[in-house]
Design a protein around this motif. Structure first.
Motif, PDB file in Angstrom:
ATOM      1  N   ARG A  39       0.877  -1.123  -0.064  1.00  0.00           N
ATOM      2  CA  ARG A  39      -0.249   0.058   0.119  1.00  0.00           C
ATOM      3  C   ARG A  39       0.919   1.057   0.053  1.00  0.00           C
ATOM      4  NH1 ARG A  39      -3.972  -1.324   4.619  1.00  0.00           N
ATOM      5  NH2 ARG A  39      -2.680  -1.907   6.124  1.00  0.00           N
ATOM      6  N   PRO A  40       0.527   1.695  -0.389  1.00  0.00           N
ATOM      7  CA  PRO A  40       0.655   4.022  -0.330  1.00  0.00           C
ATOM      8  C   PRO A  40       1.582   4.095   1.257  1.00  0.00           C
ATOM      9  CG  PRO A  40      -0.938   3.845  -1.742  1.00  0.00           C
ATOM     10  CD  PRO A  40      -1.256   2.776  -1.269  1.00  0.00           C
ATOM     11  N   ARG A  41       3.023   3.830   0.718  1.00  0.00           N
ATOM     12  CA  ARG A  41       3.403   4.209   2.088  1.00  0.00           C
ATOM     13  C   ARG A  41       3.568   3.568   2.842  1.00  0.00           C
ATOM     14  NH1 ARG A  41       1.001   8.413   0.668  1.00  0.00           N
ATOM     15  NH2 ARG A  41      -1.447   8.199   1.928  1.00  0.00           N
ATOM     16  N   ASN A  42       3.402   2.660   2.729  1.00  0.00           N
ATOM     17  CA  ASN A  42       3.782   1.142   4.133  1.00  0.00           C
ATOM     18  C   ASN A  42       4.958  -0.216   2.852  1.00  0.00           C
ATOM     19  OD1 ASN A  42       1.795   0.465   6.166  1.00  0.00           O
ATOM     20  ND2 ASN A  42       0.678   1.962   4.308  1.00  0.00           N
ATOM     21  N   GLU A  43       5.266  -0.497   4.029  1.00  0.00           N
ATOM     22  CA  GLU A  43       5.909  -2.524   4.105  1.00  0.00           C
ATOM     23  C   GLU A  43       5.433  -3.116   3.111  1.00  0.00           C
ATOM     24  OE1 GLU A  43       9.363  -0.392   5.152  1.00  0.00           O
ATOM     25  OE2 GLU A  43       9.499  -2.270   4.160  1.00  0.00           O
ATOM     26  N   ARG A  44       5.303  -4.044   1.960  1.00  0.00           N
ATOM     27  CA  ARG A  44       4.555  -5.301   1.314  1.00  0.00           C
ATOM     28  C   ARG A  44       4.291  -6.043   2.377  1.00  0.00           C
ATOM     29  NH1 ARG A  44       7.628  -8.264  -3.495  1.00  0.00           N
ATOM     30  NH2 ARG A  44       8.011  -5.951  -3.776  1.00  0.00           N
ATOM     31  N   GLU A  45       3.031  -6.489   2.195  1.00  0.00           N
ATOM     32  CA  GLU A  45       2.493  -7.336   3.714  1.00  0.00           C
ATOM     33  C   GLU A  45       2.039  -8.051   3.443  1.00  0.00           C
ATOM     34  OE1 GLU A  45      -0.572  -4.604   5.391  1.00  0.00           O
ATOM     35  OE2 GLU A  45      -1.301  -4.525   3.786  1.00  0.00           O
ATOM     36  N   PHE A  46       2.039  -9.438   3.769  1.00  0.00           N
ATOM     37  CA  PHE A  46       1.174 -10.622   3.753  1.00  0.00           C
ATOM     38  C   PHE A  46      -0.756 -10.607   3.572  1.00  0.00           C
ATOM     39  CE2 PHE A  46       0.565 -15.628   3.353  1.00  0.00           C
ATOM     40  CZ  PHE A  46      -1.264 -15.385   3.973  1.00  0.00           C
ATOM     41  N   VAL A  47      -1.099 -11.090   2.700  1.00  0.00           N
ATOM     42  CA  VAL A  47      -2.400 -10.965   2.015  1.00  0.00           C
ATOM     43  C   VAL A  47      -3.466 -12.376   2.744  1.00  0.00           C
ATOM     44  CG1 VAL A  47      -3.864 -10.274   0.220  1.00  0.00           C
ATOM     45  CG2 VAL A  47      -2.284  -8.727   0.802  1.00  0.00           C
ATOM     46  N   ALA A  48      -2.450 -13.753   1.424  1.00  0.00           N
ATOM     47  CA  ALA A  48      -2.985 -15.068   1.493  1.00  0.00           C
ATOM     48  C   ALA A  48      -2.120 -15.363   0.780  1.00  0.00           C
ATOM     49  CB  ALA A  48      -4.231 -14.985   0.670  1.00  0.00           C
ATOM     50  N   ALA A  49      -2.663 -17.106   1.193  1.00  0.00           N
ATOM     51  CA  ALA A  49      -1.561 -17.639   0.887  1.00  0.00           C
ATOM     52  C   ALA A  49      -2.622 -19.376   0.538  1.00  0.00           C
ATOM     53  CB  ALA A  49      -0.473 -18.179   1.602  1.00  0.00           C
ATOM     54  N   ILE A  50      -2.191 -20.040   0.020  1.00  0.00           N
ATOM     55  CA  ILE A  50      -2.644 -21.597  -0.388  1.00  0.00           C
ATOM     56  C   ILE A  50      -1.168 -22.681  -0.555  1.00  0.00           C
ATOM     57  CG2 ILE A  50      -2.393 -21.377  -2.926  1.00  0.00           C
ATOM     58  CD1 ILE A  50      -4.960 -22.704  -2.440  1.00  0.00           C
ATOM     59  N   ASN A  51      -1.178 -22.948   0.159  1.00  0.00           N
ATOM     60  CA  ASN A  51       0.261 -24.379   0.675  1.00  0.00           C
ATOM     61  C   ASN A  51       0.219 -25.778  -0.941  1.00  0.00           C
ATOM     62  OD1 ASN A  51      -1.965 -26.905   0.767  1.00  0.00           O
ATOM     63  ND2 ASN A  51      -1.251 -27.394   1.965  1.00  0.00           N
ATOM     64  N   SER A  53      -0.572 -28.355  -1.650  1.00  0.00           N
ATOM     65  CA  SER A  53      -1.831 -29.314  -1.958  1.00  0.00           C
ATOM     66  C   SER A  53      -2.836 -28.515  -2.863  1.00  0.00           C
ATOM     67  CB  SER A  53      -1.461 -30.500  -1.200  1.00  0.00           C
ATOM     68  OG  SER A  53      -2.298 -29.515  -0.387  1.00  0.00           O
ATOM     69  N   GLY A  54      -3.060 -27.065  -2.606  1.00  0.00           N
ATOM     70  CA  GLY A  54      -4.184 -26.516  -2.642  1.00  0.00           C
ATOM     71  C   GLY A  54      -4.960 -27.104  -1.191  1.00  0.00           C
ATOM     72  N   GLY A  55      -5.179 -27.952  -0.124  1.00  0.00           N
ATOM     73  CA  GLY A  55      -5.646 -28.358   1.264  1.00  0.00           C
ATOM     74  C   GLY A  55      -4.907 -26.790   1.886  1.00  0.00           C
ATOM     75  N   SER A  56      -4.745 -26.077   2.012  1.00  0.00           N
ATOM     76  CA  SER A  56      -5.032 -25.356   3.419  1.00  0.00           C
ATOM     77  C   SER A  56      -4.981 -24.108   2.838  1.00  0.00           C
ATOM     78  CB  SER A  56      -4.208 -25.555   4.778  1.00  0.00           C
ATOM     79  OG  SER A  56      -3.968 -26.323   5.157  1.00  0.00           O
ATOM     80  N   GLU A  57      -5.456 -23.234   3.043  1.00  0.00           N
ATOM     81  CA  GLU A  57      -5.405 -21.857   3.013  1.00  0.00           C
ATOM     82  C   GLU A  57      -5.082 -20.203   4.003  1.00  0.00           C
ATOM     83  OE1 GLU A  57      -8.928 -22.605   0.186  1.00  0.00           O
ATOM     84  OE2 GLU A  57      -9.118 -20.595   1.735  1.00  0.00           O
ATOM     85  N   TYR A  58      -4.788 -19.407   4.217  1.00  0.00           N
ATOM     86  CA  TYR A  58      -4.543 -18.564   4.950  1.00  0.00           C
ATOM     87  C   TYR A  58      -4.330 -16.935   4.292  1.00  0.00           C
ATOM     88  CZ  TYR A  58      -1.045 -22.678   6.155  1.00  0.00           C
ATOM     89  OH  TYR A  58      -0.821 -24.597   6.507  1.00  0.00           O
ATOM     90  N   TYR A  59      -5.309 -16.691   5.375  1.00  0.00           N
ATOM     91  CA  TYR A  59      -5.320 -14.633   5.065  1.00  0.00           C
ATOM     92  C   TYR A  59      -4.800 -13.879   6.047  1.00  0.00           C
ATOM     93  CZ  TYR A  59      -8.820 -17.239   1.925  1.00  0.00           C
ATOM     94  OH  TYR A  59      -8.473 -17.974   0.863  1.00  0.00           O
ATOM     95  N   ALA A  60      -4.580 -13.204   5.398  1.00  0.00           N
ATOM     96  CA  ALA A  60      -4.170 -11.644   6.536  1.00  0.00           C
ATOM     97  C   ALA A  60      -5.704 -11.627   7.975  1.00  0.00           C
ATOM     98  CB  ALA A  60      -3.454 -10.523   6.181  1.00  0.00           C
ATOM     99  N   ALA A  61      -5.849 -10.864   8.809  1.00  0.00           N
ATOM    100  CA  ALA A  61      -7.079 -10.538   9.380  1.00  0.00           C
ATOM    101  C   ALA A  61      -7.588  -9.947   8.389  1.00  0.00           C
ATOM    102  CB  ALA A  61      -6.232 -10.653  11.015  1.00  0.00           C
ATOM    103  N   SER A  62      -6.422  -8.878   8.201  1.00  0.00           N
ATOM    104  CA  SER A  62      -7.277  -7.524   8.172  1.00  0.00           C
ATOM    105  C   SER A  62      -8.428  -8.630   6.342  1.00  0.00           C
ATOM    106  CB  SER A  62      -6.373  -6.760   6.784  1.00  0.00           C
ATOM    107  OG  SER A  62      -5.394  -6.795   6.093  1.00  0.00           O
ATOM    108  N   VAL A  63      -8.241  -9.303   5.435  1.00  0.00           N
ATOM    109  CA  VAL A  63      -9.111  -9.346   4.236  1.00  0.00           C
ATOM    110  C   VAL A  63      -9.527 -10.932   4.447  1.00  0.00           C
ATOM    111  CG1 VAL A  63      -7.274  -8.406   3.216  1.00  0.00           C
ATOM    112  CG2 VAL A  63      -6.793 -10.643   3.492  1.00  0.00           C
ATOM    113  N   LYS A  64      -9.750 -11.350   5.903  1.00  0.00           N
ATOM    114  CA  LYS A  64     -10.500 -12.786   5.997  1.00  0.00           C
ATOM    115  C   LYS A  64     -12.006 -12.330   6.222  1.00  0.00           C
ATOM    116  CE  LYS A  64      -9.981 -16.509   8.644  1.00  0.00           C
ATOM    117  NZ  LYS A  64      -9.514 -17.472   9.763  1.00  0.00           N
TER     118      LYS A  64
END
Length: 126
Positions: A39-51, A53-64
């Motif tokens: 985001r403008p004037r911010n560091e790169r931040e995590f949003v979401a990931a998938i492992n 196998s595609g069986g697990s997903e992870y999300y930042a609290a701000s987008v969950k």
């Protein structure tokens, strides 16, 4: 693996966008895949990931609950469905691939990803 993100654009608050990340050279099932944003004037931040196998997903609290990560192995892409967008979601979005993430906390560490695509800009107007 080479990664290319697309799908960004201008959208009004409350709207939706679907981002895609096309992989070439290796299959997306070989890696943990993730989305990040700067985001403008911010560091790169995590949003979401998938492992791998595609069986697990992870999300930042701000987008969950608003964003959903998925993958399409037939097209060798990962996607980020972004709903109920807010002005604070305005950022350059990047996709990344890595083999090191194992535990949940690993997915949120950008140093565990070796391959990064060029970003795609998402602008949310109020």
């Amino acid at each position: 693996v080479q990664l290319q993100a697309s799908g960004g654009g201008l959208v009004q608050a409350g709207g939706s966008l679907r981002l895609s990340c096309a992989a070439s050279g290796r299959t997306v099932s070989s890696y943990a895949m993730s989305w990040w944003r700067r985001r403008p004037r911010n560091e790169r931040e995590f949003v979401a990931a998938i492992n791998w196998s595609g069986g697990s997903e992870y999300y930042a609290a701000s987008v969950k609950g608003r964003f959903t990560i998925s993958r399409d192995t037939t097209k060798n892409t990962i996607n980020l469905q972004s709903d109920s967008l807010l002005p604070e979601d305005t950022a350059v979005y990047y996709c990344a691939a890595g083999i090191r993430p194992v535990y949940a906390s690993d997915y949120e560490n950008r140093f565990n990803y070796d391959y990064w695509g060029r970003g795609t800009l998402v602008t949310v107007s109020s």
